[in-house]
Design a protein around this motif. Structure first.
Motif, PDB file in Angstrom:
ATOM      1  N   ILE A 298      38.172  41.706  38.323  1.00 37.05           N
ATOM      2  CA  ILE A 298      38.684  40.740  39.312  1.00 37.05           C
ATOM      3  C   ILE A 298      37.484  39.588  39.233  1.00 37.05           C
ATOM      4  O   ILE A 298      37.698  38.435  39.281  1.00 37.05           O
ATOM      5  CB  ILE A 298      38.617  41.321  40.603  1.00 37.05           C
ATOM      6  N   ALA A 299      36.304  40.247  39.032  1.00 36.52           N
ATOM      7  CA  ALA A 299      35.061  39.084  38.882  1.00 36.52           C
ATOM      8  C   ALA A 299      35.343  38.255  37.756  1.00 36.52           C
ATOM      9  O   ALA A 299      34.813  36.950  37.810  1.00 36.52           O
ATOM     10  CB  ALA A 299      33.738  40.112  38.711  1.00 36.52           C
ATOM     11  N   ARG A 300      35.669  38.812  36.755  1.00 38.70           N
ATOM     12  CA  ARG A 300      35.917  37.971  35.349  1.00 38.70           C
ATOM     13  C   ARG A 300      37.143  36.923  35.815  1.00 38.70           C
ATOM     14  O   ARG A 300      36.877  35.507  35.243  1.00 38.70           O
ATOM     15  CB  ARG A 300      36.385  38.728  34.102  1.00 38.70           C
ATOM     16  N   THR A 301      38.097  37.480  36.519  1.00 41.76           N
ATOM     17  CA  THR A 301      39.220  36.259  36.521  1.00 41.76           C
ATOM     18  C   THR A 301      38.548  35.486  37.791  1.00 41.76           C
ATOM     19  O   THR A 301      38.935  34.169  37.513  1.00 41.76           O
ATOM     20  CB  THR A 301      40.202  37.273  37.444  1.00 41.76           C
ATOM     21  N   VAL A 302      38.093  35.612  38.751  1.00 38.35           N
ATOM     22  CA  VAL A 302      37.423  34.702  39.557  1.00 38.35           C
ATOM     23  C   VAL A 302      36.383  33.440  38.721  1.00 38.35           C
ATOM     24  O   VAL A 302      36.427  32.442  39.169  1.00 38.35           O
ATOM     25  CB  VAL A 302      36.471  35.335  40.932  1.00 38.35           C
ATOM     26  N   ALA A 303      35.611  34.307  37.857  1.00 32.44           N
ATOM     27  CA  ALA A 303      34.647  33.253  37.015  1.00 32.44           C
ATOM     28  C   ALA A 303      35.642  32.335  36.184  1.00 32.44           C
ATOM     29  O   ALA A 303      35.272  31.287  36.156  1.00 32.44           O
ATOM     30  CB  ALA A 303      33.962  34.096  36.311  1.00 32.44           C
ATOM     31  N   GLU A 304      36.674  32.694  35.663  1.00 34.01           N
ATOM     32  CA  GLU A 304      37.584  32.047  34.789  1.00 34.01           C
ATOM     33  C   GLU A 304      38.080  31.011  35.554  1.00 34.01           C
ATOM     34  O   GLU A 304      38.086  29.711  35.111  1.00 34.01           O
ATOM     35  CB  GLU A 304      38.506  32.806  34.103  1.00 34.01           C
ATOM     36  N   LEU A 305      38.573  31.185  36.945  1.00 37.85           N
ATOM     37  CA  LEU A 305      39.108  30.213  37.648  1.00 37.85           C
ATOM     38  C   LEU A 305      37.969  29.099  37.993  1.00 37.85           C
ATOM     39  O   LEU A 305      38.652  27.858  38.232  1.00 37.85           O
ATOM     40  CB  LEU A 305      39.815  30.937  38.995  1.00 37.85           C
ATOM     41  N   ALA A 306      36.890  29.700  38.419  1.00 38.72           N
ATOM     42  CA  ALA A 306      35.839  28.747  38.801  1.00 38.72           C
ATOM     43  C   ALA A 306      35.457  27.650  37.640  1.00 38.72           C
ATOM     44  O   ALA A 306      35.505  26.485  37.750  1.00 38.72           O
ATOM     45  CB  ALA A 306      34.512  29.405  39.162  1.00 38.72           C
ATOM     46  N   GLN A 307      35.528  28.277  36.442  1.00 40.20           N
ATOM     47  CA  GLN A 307      35.409  27.508  35.169  1.00 40.20           C
ATOM     48  C   GLN A 307      36.489  26.437  34.902  1.00 40.20           C
ATOM     49  O   GLN A 307      36.255  25.145  34.645  1.00 40.20           O
ATOM     50  CB  GLN A 307      35.038  28.312  34.011  1.00 40.20           C
TER      51      GLN A 307
END
Length: 318
Positions: A298-307
């Protein structure tokens, strides 16, 4: 009430033929003496009711006598018309049959009960499928229903989710179940449950099978659903929920309130993929603590969305 019991005696004799006073008393849960008095009341009212003495005796109606009385109360009449779902009946090839049956029942009802039945059809409509799911194509449903009714063996080509996906099966269909707009056939040997829309090919036979005398379709389906849910959610996750945020699924054990107003709970999950999608729906209202691989995903998904969406100024500045 005596009037209701008199109607019940009429209907029992009309549908079962000859019955003894003892059989009627057992069926109606009254004394034999009460049955004697009720029979006398029916005879006095002009009902052609006859009693034969002897070992093979009993009460019976004059041959050809039929009563238009249904014995239905207002609530029973309403429930009958509410239960008649035209969509599923049409899928089974029984749409016209259901319409004809309801018409006949309506014609036999007294005027007051007929009004109640008409009110039900005008105020309630049953629509089983969900909003966001297209109706399943079930071209073989009438053939499956016919086999269920006549206890005939079916040979099918069935598509399942695991390899090999397309398999041949010999089915002894015990019953059909409509769940959330989707048809399932429960069939032996086993029994096992099959989705009717996943039957690719079907061959009907004239081979009859014997349906187990102790098979109870509603009981089987209830047990099947419990087992399905147990198998579906074998893993678990520990999460924190923001105030006012709730989960649609079950929670294991007690919830643990924390000092910041959030609540820590343990929830069963179907899989990491499913939990990942479901928890993301709650946005900032949830924090996954365990398992670590789910939290990291989930952390990776959130980081990808922020980017993807880029940096932005929450104050509206440049």
């Amino acid at each position: 009430m005596k009037s209701s019991r008199l109607v019940s005696i009429l209907l029992l004799l009309q549908t079962r033929g000859r019955m003894t006073a003892a059989q009627l008393a057992e069926e109606l849960e009254v004394s034999v003496r009460t049955v004697y008095r009720d029979v006398e009341a029916l005879s006095a009212a002009g009902v052609p009711l006859y009693g034969d003495a002897g070992h093979a005796g009993g009460y019976r109606l004059l041959d050809g006598y039929r009563t238009r009385l249904t014995g239905l109360t207002a609530d029973e009449a309403e429930a009958l018309f509410l239960a008649g779902a035209p969509g599923p009946a049409a899928q089974l090839g029984l749409g016209s049959v259901l319409a004809a049956a309801q018409l006949k029942v309506r014609a036999a009802l007294p005027a007051e009960l007929r009004t109640h039945a008409d009110r039900i059809s005008g105020r309630f409509h049953l629509d089983a499928p969900g909003w966001y799911a297209d109706a399943d194509e079930t071209p073989h449903l009438p053939a499956v229903a016919d086999a269920v009714w006549n206890s005939r063996v079916l040979h099918v080509l069935y598509r399942r989710w695991r390899e090999p996906t397309d398999v041949e099966r010999r089915l002894e269909p015990y019953g059909l179940v409509l769940k959330a707009g989707r048809w399932y056939v429960v069939a032996g040997p086993g029994p096992r449950t099959y989705r009717v829309d996943q039957i690719l090919q079907l061959t009907s036979t004239d081979v009859e099978f014997t349906r187990p005398a102790d098979f109870d379709l509603p009981a089987y389906w209830t047990a099947y659903q419990h087992d399905f849910r147990d198998r579906l959610r074998r893993d678990e996750a520990v999460v924190r929920l923001a105030p006012g945020v709730g989960l649609a699924g079950p929670v294991k054990g007690d919830a643990h309130p924390e000092e910041d107003g959030w609540t820590r709970v343990t929830v069963p999950i179907e899989s990491l993929d499913h939990a990942h999608a479901e928890f993301l729906r709650l946005g900032t209202g949830i924090e996954v603590l365990q398992p670590p691989e789910l939290r990291e995903r989930i952390a990776r998904t959130v980081a990808e969305l922020a980017q993807r969406y880029g940096n932005f100024d929450t104050d509206g500045g440049d």
